[in-house]
Design an enzyme around this catalytic site. Structure first.
Site, PDB file in Angstrom:
ATOM      1  CG  ASP A   1       1.164   6.230   4.333  1.00  9.07           C
ATOM      2  OD1 ASP A   1       0.177   5.590   4.728  1.00  9.07           O
ATOM      3  OD2 ASP A   1       2.325   5.987   4.707  1.00  9.07           O
TER       4      ASP A   1
ATOM      5  CD  GLU B   1       5.488  -0.815   4.392  1.00  9.25           C
ATOM      6  OE1 GLU B   1       4.417  -1.107   4.912  1.00  9.25           O
ATOM      7  OE2 GLU B   1       5.795   0.359   4.118  1.00  9.25           O
TER       8      GLU B   1
ATOM      9  N   GLY C   1       0.832  -1.202   0.000  1.00 17.83           N
ATOM     10  CA  GLY C   1       0.000   0.000   0.000  1.00 17.83           C
ATOM     11  C   GLY C   1       0.866   1.252   0.000  1.00 17.83           C
TER      12      GLY C   1
HETATM   13  C1  ABF Z   1       1.693   0.373   4.311  1.00 18.01           C
HETATM   14  O1  ABF Z   1       0.469   0.634   4.937  1.00 18.01           O
HETATM   15  C2  ABF Z   1       2.442   1.582   4.567  1.00 18.01           C
HETATM   16  O2  ABF Z   1       3.611   1.879   3.927  1.00 18.01           O
HETATM   17  C3  ABF Z   1       1.441   2.661   4.463  1.00 18.01           C
HETATM   18  O3  ABF Z   1       1.850   3.513   5.479  1.00 18.01           O
HETATM   19  C4  ABF Z   1       0.156   1.994   4.824  1.00 18.01           C
HETATM   20  C5  ABF Z   1      -1.006   2.145   3.895  1.00 18.01           C
HETATM   21  O4  ABF Z   1      -2.085   1.609   4.577  1.00 18.01           O
HETATM   22  P1  ABF Z   1      -3.568   1.596   4.076  1.00 18.01           P
HETATM   23  O5  ABF Z   1      -3.627   0.670   2.940  1.00 18.01           O
HETATM   24  O6  ABF Z   1      -4.310   1.136   5.280  1.00 18.01           O
HETATM   25  O7  ABF Z   1      -3.919   3.011   3.727  1.00 18.01           O
HETATM   26  O8  ABF Z   1       1.505   0.093   2.981  1.00 18.01           O
END
Ligand code: ABF
Length: 263
Positions: A101, A120, A99
């Site tokens: 941010d 990650e 994912g």
């Molecule tokens: C991970 O989860 C992180 O690098 C990022 O901070 C977060 C994104 O989470 P979500 O999918 O809940 O928005 O990928």
């Protein structure tokens, strides 16, 4: 009536299922699984394909959260440092899903809101292809626009000096992240580090700079790669939550692989 929360969830799910459909081939052997709530749907999508599809695959987590996700789903698990060694090097992952941010116009990412950024990045750079799974809430023209602060993983011992250096670099009020409300003290990562959240003005892309500007715009704003490089020179910074052009050819791959769906 559908609530905003429902729309957000369906958007995350749509992005995740699409990512798996388009980028997880049945021939793949090693697959990175990132952190956060969107990746939960990535695992759901993989499981929905059935054991005949995924039983020959091994899944590599980016921390304790995704380890739990992989185990609970009954998928084969292998830590990033336990991959088989082929010709003297750990085997490359075929693909890694994760994912984000915030995602800028050139598909650079801020990551680390969930405090898993070091692993990650380790998993992403160990993969031949990196797929960022993000819905349209995460898109903004330049990083640090919506997600105001860059997550930085630091050695606790170095935190006071790192904070001082960050202020000198123009971050107005960098702060060590606290733990969960129920847990006093600092947020401790899976690697025993702390997270500093460092606000910066919107990060420039190389194309924003004129031929006479190097690393910073005339407004004093940092260009993303220059800032990341400078941050990584500071003793005690283990990793920076800026993901851009890493892994050579995957800079283009990252762009092509981004899955952004509008809720
Ligand atoms: C991970 O989860 C992180 O690098 C990022 O901070 C977060 C994104 O989470 P979500 O999918 O809940 O928005 O990928």
């Amino acid at each position: 009536m559908t609530s905003t929360a429902d729309l957000v969830e369906s958007s995350k799910k749509l992005a995740a299922y699409r990512a798996v459909e388009d980028h997880l081939l049945p021939t793949y052997k090693f697959v990175g699984i990132g952190s956060g709530s969107t990746v939960v749907y990535v695992v759901e999508a993989i499981v929905s394909k059935g054991p005949a599809f995924y039983s020959g695959m091994t899944f590599v987590p980016t921390g304790s959260q995704s380890k739990g996700l992989i185990k609970t789903a009954g998928l084969n698990l292998c830590y990033v440092d336990e991959r088989p060694v082929v010709n003297g090097a750990p085997v490359a992952l075929d693909v890694a899903f994760d994912g984000a941010d915030e995602v800028d116009d050139d598909l650079n990412l801020i990551k680390g809101g969930g405090a898993c950024l070091f692993q990650e990045k380790l998993v992403a750079t160990a993969a031949k292809k990196f797929v960022a799974v993000a819905d349209s809430r995460k898109q903004s023209p330049r990083l640090c626009t919506k997600w105001k602060a860059i997550p930085i993983e630091v050695l606790p011992l170095a935190a006071p000096d790192v904070l001082t250096r960050l202020r000198a670099m123009g971050s107005p009020n960098p702060a060590v992240r606290s733990g969960l409300p129920s847990k006093a003290g600092e947020c401790v990562t899976d690697n025993g580090m702390w997270i500093i959240d460092a606000p910066f003005p919107p990060l420039l892309l190389p194309k924003d700079l004129s031929s006479t500007e190097e690393g910073k715009g005339s407004n004093g704003y940092w260009e993303i790669q220059t800032l990341a490089d400078e941050l990584l020179k500071i003793p005690g910074i283990v990793e920076v939550g800026l993901f851009y052009g890493f892994n050579g050819s995957q800079a283009a791959g990252l762009g092509k692989e981004l899955q952004a769906q509008k809720p």
